[in-house]
Scaffold this motif. Structure first.
Motif, short mmCIF file in Angstrom:
data_model
loop_
_atom_site.label_atom_id
_atom_site.label_comp_id
_atom_site.label_asym_id
_atom_site.label_seq_id
_atom_site.Cartn_x
_atom_site.Cartn_y
_atom_site.Cartn_z
N UNK A 26 61.17 -4.73 21.16
CA UNK A 26 61.86 -4.51 22.43
C UNK A 26 62.57 -5.78 22.91
N UNK A 27 61.90 -6.92 22.76
CA UNK A 27 62.50 -8.19 23.18
C UNK A 27 63.75 -8.49 22.35
N UNK A 28 63.70 -8.23 21.05
CA UNK A 28 64.87 -8.50 20.20
C UNK A 28 66.07 -7.65 20.60
N UNK A 29 65.79 -6.41 21.03
CA UNK A 29 66.88 -5.53 21.49
C UNK A 29 67.58 -6.14 22.69
N UNK A 30 66.83 -6.86 23.52
CA UNK A 30 67.43 -7.49 24.71
C UNK A 30 68.23 -8.74 24.37
N UNK A 31 68.12 -9.21 23.11
CA UNK A 31 68.86 -10.38 22.62
C UNK A 31 68.69 -11.60 23.53
N UNK A 32 67.48 -12.12 23.67
CA UNK A 32 67.26 -13.30 24.51
C UNK A 32 67.94 -14.54 23.93
N UNK A 33 68.42 -15.41 24.80
CA UNK A 33 69.11 -16.63 24.35
C UNK A 33 68.17 -17.57 23.61
N UNK A 34 66.88 -17.47 23.85
CA UNK A 34 65.92 -18.38 23.24
C UNK A 34 65.93 -18.27 21.72
N UNK A 35 66.22 -17.08 21.19
CA UNK A 35 66.21 -16.90 19.73
C UNK A 35 67.56 -16.40 19.21
N UNK A 36 68.61 -16.64 19.95
CA UNK A 36 69.91 -16.11 19.53
C UNK A 36 70.42 -16.76 18.26
N UNK A 37 70.00 -17.98 17.96
CA UNK A 37 70.47 -18.67 16.76
C UNK A 37 69.44 -18.65 15.64
N UNK A 38 68.42 -17.81 15.79
CA UNK A 38 67.35 -17.71 14.80
C UNK A 38 67.55 -16.44 13.98
N UNK A 39 67.35 -16.50 12.65
CA UNK A 39 67.44 -15.28 11.83
C UNK A 39 66.55 -14.19 12.40
N UNK A 40 66.98 -12.95 12.26
CA UNK A 40 66.31 -11.85 12.95
C UNK A 40 64.84 -11.71 12.56
N UNK A 41 64.54 -11.89 11.28
CA UNK A 41 63.14 -11.77 10.87
C UNK A 41 62.28 -12.89 11.45
N UNK A 42 62.85 -14.11 11.46
CA UNK A 42 62.12 -15.24 12.04
C UNK A 42 61.95 -15.04 13.54
N UNK A 43 63.00 -14.52 14.19
CA UNK A 43 62.91 -14.27 15.64
C UNK A 43 61.86 -13.21 15.94
N UNK A 44 61.83 -12.16 15.10
CA UNK A 44 60.82 -11.11 15.30
C UNK A 44 59.41 -11.67 15.13
N UNK A 45 59.23 -12.49 14.09
CA UNK A 45 57.92 -13.09 13.85
C UNK A 45 57.52 -14.01 15.00
N UNK A 46 58.49 -14.74 15.54
CA UNK A 46 58.19 -15.66 16.64
C UNK A 46 57.74 -14.90 17.89
N UNK A 47 58.48 -13.84 18.25
CA UNK A 47 58.11 -13.07 19.45
C UNK A 47 56.81 -12.30 19.25
N UNK A 48 56.63 -11.77 18.04
CA UNK A 48 55.38 -11.08 17.74
C UNK A 48 54.18 -12.01 17.90
N UNK A 49 54.31 -13.21 17.36
CA UNK A 49 53.21 -14.17 17.44
C UNK A 49 52.95 -14.58 18.89
#
Length: 270
Positions: A26-49
Motif C-alpha cells: 500500500x505504501x509503494x502505491x502512494x509513491x513516497x519520496x523517501x524511496x522514490x530513487x530506490x529500486x522497487x524490490x528494495x523499496x518494498x523490502x525496506x517498507x516491509x521491514x
C-alpha cells in the motif's frame, strides 16, 4: 477479544507478516519520496521491514505490560505512545543498512539531533501501525488460535473476566472455588481472592461451561483444583489445591467422588 489475551504463537507471527506485506504494498502505491530513487524490490523490502519491526516492537510492549497485569486497554495505549522511540532507532539502522539515509536527517548535525528528527518523522507511521495492530487483534474472533500459546486447545476459552465482569483483572483466569456470603460472592483463584457484588446463582449460570460443580448450596468448586474428598462422621469436605477446605453436601458427595475418581483414572492413563 481482548488485547490482554495476546500470546506469542506461529499464528500471530503469520498475521504480522501478512499485515506488513499488505502495508508495504500500500505504501509503494502512494509513491513516497523517501524511496522514490530506490529500486522497487528494495523499496518494498525496506517498507516491509519497517512495518514488521514496528509491529514487533508494539506487541513486545503489550506483552511486557501484560506481565505486570496492566488492565486493558493500558498495554495497547502505552505501547503505542512509546513506540516511536525504539522504532526511530530501528528505522535509522534500517535506512543506513539499505543505503537510503535521508539527506535531511544527515544534515541535522549531531547524532542526538538526527535521532530526534527521526522520531518526529516516523511518529505518524508508528501510531498508524499501533492502531492497525490493535484493530487486527481485536477484530479477529474467528482466529483465536493465533493468539494462544503452542500446545493449548484450539477451541476458544473466554477469560474469567469475560464471564464475570466484576472480577478484578489481577485475579487472572484460573478459578479455584466460589462461596456465597450474604449478598456477595467470594471468588478464589490461583492469584488471590476478592468479594464480588454478585448473586451466587448468576455466577453459577456464567460458569456453567467450566469444569466445575456446585458441591454445596453456597459453594462451587473447580474440579481441576480438587486435591481430595473426605468424610468425617456425617460431614463431607473437599480440600482444594490452595489448601482451602470446602463443605460438600450429602447429596453431592457421591457425584463429586465419582468425578474426582474418573479424573484421577484418566490422568493415570495419560
Amino acid at each position: 477479544m481482548k488485547l490482554d489475551q495476546v500470546a506469542v504463537s506461529a499464528g500471530l507471527i503469520r498475521k504480522v507478516l501478512l499485515a506488513a506485506l499488505i502495508g508495504a504494498g500500500f505504501i509503494l502505491v502512494l509513491e513516497p519520496t523517501h524511496t522514490e530513487n530506490v529500486p522497487i524490490l528494495a523499496a518494498f523490502a525496506l517498507w516491509f521491514t519497517h512495518l514488521f519491526l514496528a509491529a514487533a516492537l508494539f506487541l513486545t510492549g503489550v506483552l511486557v505490560l501484560q506481565r505486570f497485569r496492566c488492565p486493558d486497554p493500558i498495554p495497547a495505549i502505552a505501547s503505542g505512545l512509546v513506540l516511536p522511540i525504539p522504532f526511530a532507532l530501528g528505522s535509522l539502522v534500517l535506512d543506513y543498512g539499505f543505503g537510503n539515509a535521508d539527506d535531511d536527517l544527515q544534515a541535522a548535525g549531531t547524532p542526538v539531533s538526527v535521532f530526534l528528527n527521526e522520531i518526529v518523522t516516523i511518529t505518524p507511521l508508528a501510531l498508524a501501525v499501533a492502531v492497525a495492530m490493535t484493530f487486527l487483534l481485536r477484530r479477529s474472533p474467528s482466529d483465536e488460535s493465533a493468539l494462544q500459546t503452542e500446545g493449548q486447545p484450539k477451541e476458544f476459552s473466554p477469560s474469567l473476566k469475560q464471564l464475570i465482569h466484576s472480577v478484578p483483572s489481577a485475579l487472572g483466569d484460573d478459578i479455584i472455588h466460589l462461596h456465597a456470603q450474604d449478598h456477595y460472592v467470594e471468588i478464589v483463584t490461583t492469584e488471590g481472592r476478592a468479594l464480588l457484588s454478585e448473586q451466587f446463582g448468576d455466577c453459577l449460570d456464567k460458569l456453567e461451561n467450566l469444569n466445575g460443580l456446585q458441591c454445596h448450596r453456597s459453594h462451587w468448586i473447580s474440579l481441576e483444583h480438587v486435591d481430595s474428598v473426605s468424610r468425617k462422621g456425617s460431614a463431607y469436605t473437599c480440600k482444594m489445591s490452595n489448601g482451602d477446605l470446602v463443605p460438600v453436601s450429602r447429596r453431592r458427595y457421591a457425584e463429586l467422588r465419582d468425578k474426582v475418581d474418573a479424573a484421577f483414572t484418566n490422568a493415570r492413563r495419560q
